[in-house]
Design an enzyme around this catalytic site. Structure first.
Site, PDB file in Angstrom:
ATOM      1  N   HIS A   1      -8.158   1.327  -4.568  1.00 43.18           N
ATOM      2  CA  HIS A   1      -9.186   1.126  -3.232  1.00 43.18           C
ATOM      3  C   HIS A   1      -9.763   2.426  -2.832  1.00 43.18           C
ATOM      4  O   HIS A   1      -8.991   3.237  -2.495  1.00 43.18           O
ATOM      5  CB  HIS A   1      -8.218   0.421  -2.039  1.00 43.18           C
TER       6      HIS A   1
ATOM      7  N   MET B   1     -11.643  -5.880   4.682  1.00 39.29           N
ATOM      8  CA  MET B   1     -10.796  -4.877   5.638  1.00 39.29           C
ATOM      9  C   MET B   1     -10.385  -5.398   6.913  1.00 39.29           C
ATOM     10  O   MET B   1     -11.255  -5.931   7.409  1.00 39.29           O
ATOM     11  CB  MET B   1     -11.466  -3.555   5.714  1.00 39.29           C
TER      12      MET B   1
ATOM     13  N   ASP C   1      -4.545   3.577  -2.248  1.00 44.10           N
ATOM     14  CA  ASP C   1      -5.620   3.952  -1.359  1.00 44.10           C
ATOM     15  C   ASP C   1      -6.163   5.439  -1.577  1.00 44.10           C
ATOM     16  O   ASP C   1      -5.486   6.475  -1.526  1.00 44.10           O
ATOM     17  CB  ASP C   1      -4.996   3.803   0.072  1.00 44.10           C
TER      18      ASP C   1
ATOM     19  N   HIS D   1      -1.015  -1.238  -4.361  1.00 44.12           N
ATOM     20  CA  HIS D   1      -2.334  -0.825  -3.798  1.00 44.12           C
ATOM     21  C   HIS D   1      -2.404   0.640  -3.465  1.00 44.12           C
ATOM     22  O   HIS D   1      -1.550   0.992  -2.824  1.00 44.12           O
ATOM     23  CB  HIS D   1      -2.487  -1.674  -2.409  1.00 44.12           C
TER      24      HIS D   1
ATOM     25  N   ASP E   1      -6.648  -6.351   3.764  1.00 46.95           N
ATOM     26  CA  ASP E   1      -5.991  -5.158   3.606  1.00 46.95           C
ATOM     27  C   ASP E   1      -5.987  -4.434   5.247  1.00 46.95           C
ATOM     28  O   ASP E   1      -7.093  -4.201   5.866  1.00 46.95           O
ATOM     29  CB  ASP E   1      -6.667  -3.985   2.944  1.00 46.95           C
TER      30      ASP E   1
ATOM     31  N   MET F   1      -8.612   8.235  -0.278  1.00 42.36           N
ATOM     32  CA  MET F   1      -9.446   8.771   0.717  1.00 42.36           C
ATOM     33  C   MET F   1      -9.896  10.101   0.274  1.00 42.36           C
ATOM     34  O   MET F   1      -9.154  11.093   0.013  1.00 42.36           O
ATOM     35  CB  MET F   1      -8.603   8.587   1.867  1.00 42.36           C
TER      36      MET F   1
ATOM     37  N   SER G   1       0.851  -1.110   0.110  1.00 44.02           N
ATOM     38  CA  SER G   1       0.001  -0.108   0.306  1.00 44.02           C
ATOM     39  C   SER G   1       0.807   1.163  -0.044  1.00 44.02           C
ATOM     40  O   SER G   1       1.645   1.355   0.931  1.00 44.02           O
ATOM     41  CB  SER G   1      -0.795  -0.022   1.263  1.00 44.02           C
TER      42      SER G   1
ATOM     43  N   MET H   1     -11.999   4.730  -1.040  1.00 46.19           N
ATOM     44  CA  MET H   1     -12.624   5.138   0.142  1.00 46.19           C
ATOM     45  C   MET H   1     -13.259   6.372   0.266  1.00 46.19           C
ATOM     46  O   MET H   1     -12.739   7.419   0.511  1.00 46.19           O
ATOM     47  CB  MET H   1     -11.724   5.080   1.228  1.00 46.19           C
TER      48      MET H   1
HETATM   49  C1  DX5 Z   1      -6.527   1.812   5.249  1.00 43.45           C
HETATM   50  C2  DX5 Z   1      -5.824   1.353   3.945  1.00 43.45           C
HETATM   51  C3  DX5 Z   1      -4.779   0.279   3.977  1.00 43.45           C
HETATM   52  C4  DX5 Z   1      -3.658   0.970   4.766  1.00 43.45           C
HETATM   53  C5  DX5 Z   1      -2.915  -0.449   5.052  1.00 43.45           C
HETATM   54  O1  DX5 Z   1      -7.327   2.579   5.099  1.00 43.45           O
HETATM   55  O2  DX5 Z   1      -6.880   0.873   2.900  1.00 43.45           O
HETATM   56  O3  DX5 Z   1      -4.589  -0.141   2.649  1.00 43.45           O
HETATM   57  O4  DX5 Z   1      -3.020   1.695   4.096  1.00 43.45           O
HETATM   58  O5  DX5 Z   1      -1.824  -0.200   5.653  1.00 43.45           O
HETATM   59  P1  DX5 Z   1      -0.934  -1.118   6.856  1.00 43.45           P
HETATM   60  O6  DX5 Z   1      -0.568  -2.205   6.201  1.00 43.45           O
HETATM   61  O7  DX5 Z   1       0.012  -0.151   7.461  1.00 43.45           O
HETATM   62  O8  DX5 Z   1      -2.261  -1.424   7.653  1.00 43.45           O
HETATM   63 ZN    ZN Z   2      -6.441  -0.040   1.092  1.00 43.20          ZN
END
Ligand code: DX5
Ligand code: ZN
Length: 223
Positions: A69, A140, A37, A35, A178, A39, A10, A71
């Site tokens: 991903h 998750m 992310d 990956h 994840d 947000m 990630s 969010m």
């Molecule tokens: C959280 C993300 C994850 C996160 C994982 O909302 O979707 O992808 O970055 O990070 P670690 O491996 O540090 O938990």
């Molecule tokens: Zn993620």
């Protein structure tokens, strides 16, 4: 049908000031997919990166699959932008879409693999109606919004349940986990049926990505 294991760092935990180099390094050091992310400070209480950054990674020369991903809520507005930006997988949270079938179609008609993401407290019943359409299911194992949180053990039971559903469907659906995945627990996650492992801090917080990824592969290879 258990698939080849994918390790998916990630980039939330990478150094954003040199993101292209970070992604090049983690792929060179053995990662399978990136990956990514996204947000929005609305669906989750944090704000990260969008389609421009995905496109910038493609223009930089990243050819590995990019696993977006989302969010974000609402989700449909931004999907065409990620398709154009070179996403490979696009996953979203069912509660962020008013019409899950339409959102899945938008992703797949754009040539990307589509999937749903389930928070630790989100029940899996939505799966009953869309199993025949999914390319990937993301569980998750932390509440979304931040990297570096601890793995929630209840995810293992959920993972076993989803593995049964996938096997019963006979379809080629990846099962991704994840949040809080580390060298110490990756094997347990694999034993619960996952085949795609997101790891942010467990890889990027070390100064030797290859050693971290190799150690994960050693764990995955154990009987
Ligand atoms: C959280 C993300 C994850 C996160 C994982 O909302 O979707 O992808 O970055 O990070 P670690 O491996 O540090 O938990
Ligand atoms: Zn993620």
């Amino acid at each position: 049908m258990k698939q080849t294991n994918f390790i998916a760092p990630s980039i939330l935990a990478a150094d954003f000031a040199k993101l292209g180099e970070e992604v090049d390094n983690v792929i060179k050091d053995g990662a399978d997919i990136v990956h990514f992310d996204v947000m929005d400070n609305h669906y989750v209480p944090n704000l990260t990166i969008g389609p421009l950054v995905c496109e910038a990674l493609r223009n930089h020369g990243v050819s590995a699959p990019i696993d977006v991903h989302l969010m974000v809520k609402p989700v449909d507005r931004i999907i065409p932008d990620f398709i154009k930006a070179g996403a490979s997988y696009i996953t979203f949270h069912p509660e962020a879409s008013e019409h899950i079938n339409r959102t899945l179609s938008m992703v797949q008609e754009g040539g990307c693999k589509a999937g749903l993401v389930f928070n630790p407290a989100t029940p899996l019943h939505v799966l009953e109606n869309v199993m025949d359409r999914l390319d990937i299911i993301l569980l998750m194992s932390v509440n979304p919004g931040f990297g570096g949180q601890s793995f929630i053990p209840h995810t293992l039971e959920k993972c076993r349940n989803v593995r049964k559903l996938i096997d019963a469907s006979g379809r080629d659906i990846r099962l991704e986990v994840d949040g809080g995945v580390t060298i110490d627990n990756i094997r347990e996650v694999a034993e619960a049926g996952a085949d795609t492992f997101v790891a942010g801090s467990a890889i990027f917080s070390t100064n030797d990505y290859k050693t971290a990824i190799d150690a994960m592969r050693v764990e995955l290879a154990k009987d």
